[in-house]
Scaffold this motif. Sequence first.
Motif, PDB file in Angstrom:
ATOM      1  N   ALA A  84     -13.499  46.688 -26.400  1.00  0.00           N
ATOM      2  CA  ALA A  84     -13.468  46.236 -24.998  1.00  0.00           C
ATOM      3  C   ALA A  84     -14.628  46.836 -24.220  1.00  0.00           C
ATOM      4  N   TYR A  85     -14.917  48.130 -24.452  1.00  0.00           N
ATOM      5  CA  TYR A  85     -16.020  48.769 -23.736  1.00  0.00           C
ATOM      6  C   TYR A  85     -17.343  48.088 -24.063  1.00  0.00           C
ATOM      7  N   PHE A  86     -17.639  47.936 -25.359  1.00  0.00           N
ATOM      8  CA  PHE A  86     -18.928  47.350 -25.735  1.00  0.00           C
ATOM      9  C   PHE A  86     -19.039  45.898 -25.295  1.00  0.00           C
ATOM     10  N   LYS A  87     -17.936  45.143 -25.372  1.00  0.00           N
ATOM     11  CA  LYS A  87     -17.968  43.744 -24.910  1.00  0.00           C
ATOM     12  C   LYS A  87     -18.217  43.681 -23.406  1.00  0.00           C
ATOM     13  N   SER A  88     -17.722  44.677 -22.667  1.00  0.00           N
ATOM     14  CA  SER A  88     -17.907  44.681 -21.211  1.00  0.00           C
ATOM     15  C   SER A  88     -19.356  44.923 -20.817  1.00  0.00           C
ATOM     16  N   THR A  89     -20.175  45.386 -21.761  1.00  0.00           N
ATOM     17  CA  THR A  89     -21.587  45.634 -21.453  1.00  0.00           C
ATOM     18  C   THR A  89     -22.415  44.357 -21.534  1.00  0.00           C
ATOM     19  N   GLY A  90     -21.788  43.259 -21.921  1.00  0.00           N
ATOM     20  CA  GLY A  90     -22.473  41.965 -21.919  1.00  0.00           C
ATOM     21  C   GLY A  90     -22.982  41.538 -23.277  1.00  0.00           C
ATOM     22  N   GLU A  91     -23.771  40.464 -23.228  1.00  0.00           N
ATOM     23  CA  GLU A  91     -24.306  39.877 -24.447  1.00  0.00           C
ATOM     24  C   GLU A  91     -25.154  40.897 -25.201  1.00  0.00           C
ATOM     25  N   GLY A  92     -25.051  40.879 -26.525  1.00  0.00           N
ATOM     26  CA  GLY A  92     -25.791  41.834 -27.349  1.00  0.00           C
ATOM     27  C   GLY A  92     -25.008  43.109 -27.603  1.00  0.00           C
TER      28      GLY A  92
END
Length: 99
Positions: free
Chosen positions: A71-79
């Motif tokens: 969830a954290y990494f997905k919240s940082t956006g594309e890539g």
Amino acid sequence: MSKISKRSAIVMPTVAEDKAITAAAKADPYARPLTPKQLQAMVPMKAVRGRPKSENKKLLVSVRYSPEVVAYFKSTGEGWQSRMDGVLQQYVARQSRRA
């Protein structure tokens, strides 16, 4: 009972027809045959298509992460997958220096 193909048979030109076709092609200024140098320079289309091959090949693996991490990494956006890879590479580098 066997099924008969409804495709028409391929009829090859006779020797005389082939010579006439070749002569017409050679007489056409826009249909010049390729030179041996041009033929040598040709590459299969399969080799040209798609992404360029990376020198830094990555492995495809199946890994399970905790929902909070994803969830954290997905919240940082594309890539986000590349950023996650970068964090893991930094960790490996730090651990390698300790050893």
